[in-house]
Enzyme design. Structure first.
Site, PDB file in Angstrom:
ATOM      1  N   GLU A 181      -6.261 -10.693  -1.176  1.00  0.00           N
ATOM      2  CA  GLU A 181      -7.036 -10.469   0.064  1.00  0.00           C
ATOM      3  C   GLU A 181      -8.525 -10.349  -0.243  1.00  0.00           C
ATOM      4  O   GLU A 181      -9.225  -9.499   0.320  1.00  0.00           O
ATOM      5  CB  GLU A 181      -6.566  -9.181   0.763  1.00  0.00           C
ATOM      6  CG  GLU A 181      -5.075  -9.130   1.008  1.00  0.00           C
ATOM      7  CD  GLU A 181      -4.613  -7.904   1.796  1.00  0.00           C
ATOM      8  OE1 GLU A 181      -5.469  -7.187   2.345  1.00  0.00           O
ATOM      9  OE2 GLU A 181      -3.395  -7.676   1.860  1.00  0.00           O
ATOM     10  N   GLU A 201       0.798  -1.237   0.000  1.00  0.00           N
ATOM     11  CA  GLU A 201       0.000   0.000   0.000  1.00  0.00           C
ATOM     12  C   GLU A 201       0.827   1.283   0.000  1.00  0.00           C
ATOM     13  O   GLU A 201       0.556   2.212   0.771  1.00  0.00           O
ATOM     14  CB  GLU A 201      -0.956   0.008   1.211  1.00  0.00           C
ATOM     15  CG  GLU A 201      -1.861  -1.211   1.253  1.00  0.00           C
ATOM     16  CD  GLU A 201      -2.811  -1.232   2.442  1.00  0.00           C
ATOM     17  OE1 GLU A 201      -2.664  -0.391   3.343  1.00  0.00           O
ATOM     18  OE2 GLU A 201      -3.701  -2.106   2.466  1.00  0.00           O
TER      19      GLU A 201
HETATM   20  C1  XIL Z   1      -5.851  -6.262   8.609  1.00  0.00           C
HETATM   21  C2  XIL Z   1      -6.166  -7.442   9.516  1.00  0.00           C
HETATM   22  O1  XIL Z   1      -7.161  -8.223   8.903  1.00  0.00           O
HETATM   23  C3  XIL Z   1      -6.612  -6.949  10.857  1.00  0.00           C
HETATM   24  O2  XIL Z   1      -6.782  -8.034  11.760  1.00  0.00           O
HETATM   25  C4  XIL Z   1      -5.585  -5.971  11.433  1.00  0.00           C
HETATM   26  O3  XIL Z   1      -6.067  -5.425  12.626  1.00  0.00           O
HETATM   27  C5  XIL Z   1      -5.273  -4.866  10.441  1.00  0.00           C
HETATM   28  O4  XIL Z   1      -4.897  -5.418   9.197  1.00  0.00           O
HETATM   29  N1  XIL Z   1      -4.998  -4.669   3.836  1.00  0.00           N
HETATM   30  C6  XIL Z   1      -3.927  -5.419   4.249  1.00  0.00           C
HETATM   31  C7  XIL Z   1      -4.058  -6.292   5.435  1.00  0.00           C
HETATM   32  O5  XIL Z   1      -2.898  -5.452   3.560  1.00  0.00           O
HETATM   33  O6  XIL Z   1      -2.849  -6.439   6.131  1.00  0.00           O
HETATM   34  C8  XIL Z   1      -5.129  -5.783   6.378  1.00  0.00           C
HETATM   35  O7  XIL Z   1      -5.295  -6.746   7.407  1.00  0.00           O
HETATM   36  C9  XIL Z   1      -6.422  -5.559   5.642  1.00  0.00           C
HETATM   37  C10 XIL Z   1      -6.238  -4.525   4.558  1.00  0.00           C
END
Ligand code: XIL
Length: 367
Positions: free
Chosen positions: A271, A155
């Protein structure tokens, strides 16, 4: 017995229990088998806590050929203090995946979130490069040879910050300038030359002007890295989709994926989930609409040969990050994933099966 050995052994016995505990649902196909026939990887994020629940562990083992730690390999958990690293949970999760013949994605080595408090107070332009490099050498080095692909940088683009190249005002940009991204990729290549080094980001999936701008910024970043000889080999498209009453469209994604293909990059859907915050409360209706998005989106991306893996951000609705981060206005739990909170398959699971069963087989592994 050292604590690490104990954890490895207990992860092994969780694995055995998990295998014995596979739910008796012979009519349910396993995504990993459908995908395997297409030379495609399919899987999910998981947590240490989920792995310890036998039913959940069984489902993960049954369905996934690739796994990713939801949080356990981020900076906060792995380097809680400047001179102390912690790998007990991540180690046990890697052992679990290996015991089930699953590949592992590493997530992530450099991000603006989930950093330990000490980092923000310690980092200066003078020590930032050494801190980043050392973290990557230690973490990626520990799992050298065991990781299918690393999200090296997560990101890094945020157009709203209005920086050159669309870069995000992160702790890394502030202290190191734009060169931090290349530095991270070079360190990851040094630490684990066998892992597929990936840039991972969100907000580039839908047909929408702001997402088109993000796609262009991501292409610009990847081209710049390539031009400087940085070892970036794949793009991770997070694919946190949002469902609306009027179904979104993904036509613009085709051109973007073609461009990435021309650059010789692989693409991973890293994701996937579908946020149902704008959908009606009725569960059957919601599940149908969420499944529709799974079907449309996966058909779009899987038409492209260089899309090599599909991972959802969790396999079952219970514990989804979306309930914590963007709760529904009516207080109902969200239903963003292929299995419900009781681990029953939902229409989204059937949609995944269909999209995978009908997609063309991937060609031989890309070099
Ligand atoms: C999120 C997790 O799911 C949560 O448990 C944590 O509190 C924060 O991070 N994009 C990403 C992931 O790259 O690492 C994120 O995961 C969700 C959004």
């Amino acid at each position: 017995m050292r604590r690490r050995e104990f954890l490895q052994i207990s992860a092994g016995s969780i694995a055995v229990t998990a295998l014995r505990g596979i739910p008796q649902v012979p009519e349910r196909p396993a995504l990993r088998e459908l995908a395997g026939a297409k030379n495609l990887l399919v899987g999910s994020a998981f947590s240490f806590a989920q792995m310890a629940r036998p039913e959940m562990a069984a489902l993960l083992a049954q369905q996934c050929s690739i796994m990713v730690c939801e949080n356990e390999l981020k900076w906060g958990p792995t380097q809680p203090e400047r001179d102390r690293y912690e790998f007990e949970h991540a180690d046990a999760m890697v052992v679990f995946a290996e015991a089930h013949g699953q590949k592992v994605r590493g997530h992530n080595l450099c991000w603006h979130q989930s950093n330990p408090a000490w980092l923000e107070t310690t980092i200066t332009p003078g020590n930032a490069a050494a801190l980043l490099r050392q973290h990557i050498l230690v973490v990626a080095g520990r799992y050298r040879g065991k990781i299918h692909s690393w999200d090296v940088v997560n990101e890094a683009i945020h157009l709203e910050d209005q920086n050159a190249g669309g870069l995000r005002n992160s702790v890394w940009l502030k202290n190191l300038g734009e060169g931090y991204i290349e530095l991270a990729f070079r360190a990851a290549a040094e630490a684990d030359p066998g892992a597929i080094l990936t840039y991972n980001d969100f907000g580039m999936e839908h047909d929408a002007p702001d997402q088109e701008r993000k796609r262009n910024a991501v292409l610009g970043l990847l081209r710049g890295l390539r031009a400087r000889g940085a070892p970036v080999q794949a793009l991770g498209i997070q694919s946190h989709l949002t469902a609306h009453l009027v179904p979104p469209r993904f036509h613009e994604l085709h051109g973007f994926l073609k461009e990435l293909g021309k650059m010789g990059l692989r693409v991973f859907i890293t994701e996937m989930d579908v946020d149902d915050r704008d959908l009606p409360a009725d569960v059957a209706k919601r599940d149908r609409m969420v499944a529709g998005l799974y079907r449309d989106y996966l058909r779009t991306v899987l038409a492209h040969d260089h899309v090599r893996a599909v991972l959802t951000w969790g396999l079952a609705d219970r514990g989804t990050w979306l309930d914590a981060y963007h709760p529904r206005g009516d207080g109902q739990k969200k239903r963003p994933l292929p299995f419900d909170a009781e681990l029953h398959a939902k229409p989204a699971f059937a949609a995944m099966c269909e999209a995978i069963a009908e997609c063309p087989a991937r060609s031989e592994e890309r070099v």
